[in-house]
Design a protein around this motif. Structure first.
Motif, PDB file in Angstrom:
ATOM      1  N   ARG A  33       0.834  -1.202   0.000  1.00 21.82           N
ATOM      2  CA  ARG A  33       0.000   0.000   0.000  1.00 21.82           C
ATOM      3  C   ARG A  33       0.871   1.256   0.000  1.00 21.82           C
ATOM      4  NH1 ARG A  33      -4.997   2.128   1.359  1.00 21.82           N
ATOM      5  NH2 ARG A  33      -4.938   4.045   2.548  1.00 21.82           N
ATOM      6  N   ALA A  34       1.918   1.259   0.808  1.00 19.51           N
ATOM      7  CA  ALA A  34       2.807   2.422   0.872  1.00 19.51           C
ATOM      8  C   ALA A  34       3.533   2.627  -0.457  1.00 19.51           C
ATOM      9  CB  ALA A  34       3.808   2.258   2.014  1.00 19.51           C
ATOM     10  N   ASP A  66      -5.728   9.655   1.974  1.00 19.53           N
ATOM     11  CA  ASP A  66      -6.229   8.720   2.984  1.00 19.53           C
ATOM     12  C   ASP A  66      -7.429   7.914   2.485  1.00 19.53           C
ATOM     13  OD1 ASP A  66      -4.313   9.534   4.828  1.00 19.53           O
ATOM     14  OD2 ASP A  66      -5.610  11.105   5.644  1.00 19.53           O
ATOM     15  N   SER A  67      -8.050   8.355   1.410  1.00 18.25           N
ATOM     16  CA  SER A  67      -9.222   7.645   0.889  1.00 18.25           C
ATOM     17  C   SER A  67      -8.848   6.495  -0.047  1.00 18.25           C
ATOM     18  CB  SER A  67     -10.143   8.618   0.148  1.00 18.25           C
ATOM     19  OG  SER A  67      -9.534   9.055  -1.057  1.00 18.25           O
ATOM     20  N   MET A  68      -7.548   6.264  -0.258  1.00 15.71           N
ATOM     21  CA  MET A  68      -7.107   5.217  -1.184  1.00 15.71           C
ATOM     22  C   MET A  68      -7.580   3.838  -0.729  1.00 15.71           C
ATOM     23  SD  MET A  68      -3.304   4.296  -2.567  1.00 15.71           S
ATOM     24  CE  MET A  68      -2.907   2.852  -1.620  1.00 15.71           C
ATOM     25  N   TYR A  83      -8.582  -6.269  -9.694  1.00 19.26           N
ATOM     26  CA  TYR A  83      -8.585  -5.319  -8.584  1.00 19.26           C
ATOM     27  C   TYR A  83      -8.554  -3.897  -9.125  1.00 19.26           C
ATOM     28  CZ  TYR A  83      -7.542  -9.331  -5.699  1.00 19.26           C
ATOM     29  OH  TYR A  83      -7.608 -10.547  -5.078  1.00 19.26           O
ATOM     30  N   MET A  84      -9.116  -2.988  -8.326  1.00 21.11           N
ATOM     31  CA  MET A  84      -9.180  -1.581  -8.703  1.00 21.11           C
ATOM     32  C   MET A  84      -8.705  -0.741  -7.523  1.00 21.11           C
ATOM     33  SD  MET A  84     -10.147   0.674 -11.055  1.00 21.11           S
ATOM     34  CE  MET A  84     -11.331  -0.078 -12.140  1.00 21.11           C
ATOM     35  N   LEU A  85      -7.767   0.147  -7.785  1.00 21.11           N
ATOM     36  CA  LEU A  85      -7.307   1.111  -6.788  1.00 21.11           C
ATOM     37  C   LEU A  85      -8.077   2.399  -7.028  1.00 21.11           C
ATOM     38  CD1 LEU A  85      -3.727   1.853  -5.696  1.00 21.11           C
ATOM     39  CD2 LEU A  85      -5.195   3.720  -6.410  1.00 21.11           C
ATOM     40  N   THR A  86      -8.719   2.922  -6.002  1.00 20.44           N
ATOM     41  CA  THR A  86      -9.474   4.165  -6.130  1.00 20.44           C
ATOM     42  C   THR A  86      -9.095   5.131  -5.018  1.00 20.44           C
ATOM     43  OG1 THR A  86     -11.309   3.330  -4.791  1.00 20.44           O
ATOM     44  CG2 THR A  86     -11.479   3.035  -7.178  1.00 20.44           C
ATOM     45  N   PHE A  87      -9.256   6.406  -5.288  1.00 19.71           N
ATOM     46  CA  PHE A  87      -9.139   7.429  -4.256  1.00 19.71           C
ATOM     47  C   PHE A  87      -9.894   8.666  -4.709  1.00 19.71           C
ATOM     48  CE2 PHE A  87      -5.482   7.945  -6.927  1.00 19.71           C
ATOM     49  CZ  PHE A  87      -5.350   9.306  -7.078  1.00 19.71           C
ATOM     50  N   SER A  98     -16.187  17.037  -5.296  1.00 20.55           N
ATOM     51  CA  SER A  98     -15.742  15.654  -5.147  1.00 20.55           C
ATOM     52  C   SER A  98     -15.538  15.016  -6.515  1.00 20.55           C
ATOM     53  CB  SER A  98     -16.793  14.860  -4.370  1.00 20.55           C
ATOM     54  OG  SER A  98     -16.449  13.503  -4.300  1.00 20.55           O
ATOM     55  N   PHE A  99     -14.575  14.106  -6.591  1.00 23.14           N
ATOM     56  CA  PHE A  99     -14.393  13.229  -7.749  1.00 23.14           C
ATOM     57  C   PHE A  99     -13.680  11.980  -7.252  1.00 23.14           C
ATOM     58  CE2 PHE A  99     -10.492  15.740  -7.738  1.00 23.14           C
ATOM     59  CZ  PHE A  99      -9.520  14.767  -7.875  1.00 23.14           C
ATOM     60  N   THR A 100     -13.724  10.927  -8.037  1.00 18.81           N
ATOM     61  CA  THR A 100     -13.029   9.692  -7.693  1.00 18.81           C
ATOM     62  C   THR A 100     -12.260   9.201  -8.901  1.00 18.81           C
ATOM     63  OG1 THR A 100     -14.803   9.094  -6.158  1.00 18.81           O
ATOM     64  CG2 THR A 100     -13.300   7.332  -6.813  1.00 18.81           C
ATOM     65  N   LEU A 101     -10.970   8.883  -8.698  1.00 18.15           N
ATOM     66  CA  LEU A 101     -10.135   8.305  -9.749  1.00 18.15           C
ATOM     67  C   LEU A 101      -9.937   6.821  -9.482  1.00 18.15           C
ATOM     68  CD1 LEU A 101      -7.243  10.880 -10.292  1.00 18.15           C
ATOM     69  CD2 LEU A 101      -9.265  10.509 -11.678  1.00 18.15           C
TER      70      LEU A 101
END
Length: 136
Positions: A33-34, A66-68, A83-87, A98-101
């Motif tokens: 994660r880091a 922090d929302s990752m 899998y999908m990484l979002t933040f 607001s938006f999400t990538l």
């Protein structure tokens, strides 16, 4: 004999100390994660430019690191969709925006995101009058 032992001790410290330093520089001690977060922060400008390209009124972009999240996505098959990484983030320093990538991670939750596959999971929106509206 003492000189030889001292020489070996100095040599061992140099090798292991240098190896530990190189491992630290290569982020070998970081969690997956880091590593993902560090990679995203290195490419913050590219992601900000992607969001700015979505709407000419966007002047600045603020990411909420922090929302990752990394989650499994489904596609109706037993092996799943990967899998999908979002933040999330905001624009123009507006708390009400607001938006999400998102970045697909190729069936490996620990993979680094591919910037060429960036997607806008949730378009830029503004909260006003009790509801969310697309930013226009």
């Amino acid at each position: 004999m003492k000189k030889r032992t001292l020489l070996w001790l100095i040599l061992a410290l140099g090798i292991f100390g240098g190896g530990a330093w190189m491992a630290k520089e290569a982020n070998l001690f970081l969690s997956p994660r880091a590593k993902q977060l560090a990679y995203l922060k290195e490419h913050e400008d590219e992601m900000a430019n992607f969001i700015k390209s979505r709407n000419p009124k966007v002047e600045s972009v603020q990411f909420d690191w922090d929302s990752m999240e990394v989650g499994q996505i489904g596609n109706g098959t037993p092996q799943g969709g990967g899998y999908m990484l979002t933040f999330k983030g905001r624009i123009n320093n507006l708390k009400e925006s607001s938006f999400t990538l998102g970045f697909p991670l190729d069936n490996n939750r620990h993979a680094l995101p591919n910037l060429e596959r960036i997607s806008e999971m949730q378009p830029i929106r503004i909260y006003r009058d009790g509801g969310w509206y697309y930013y226009d």
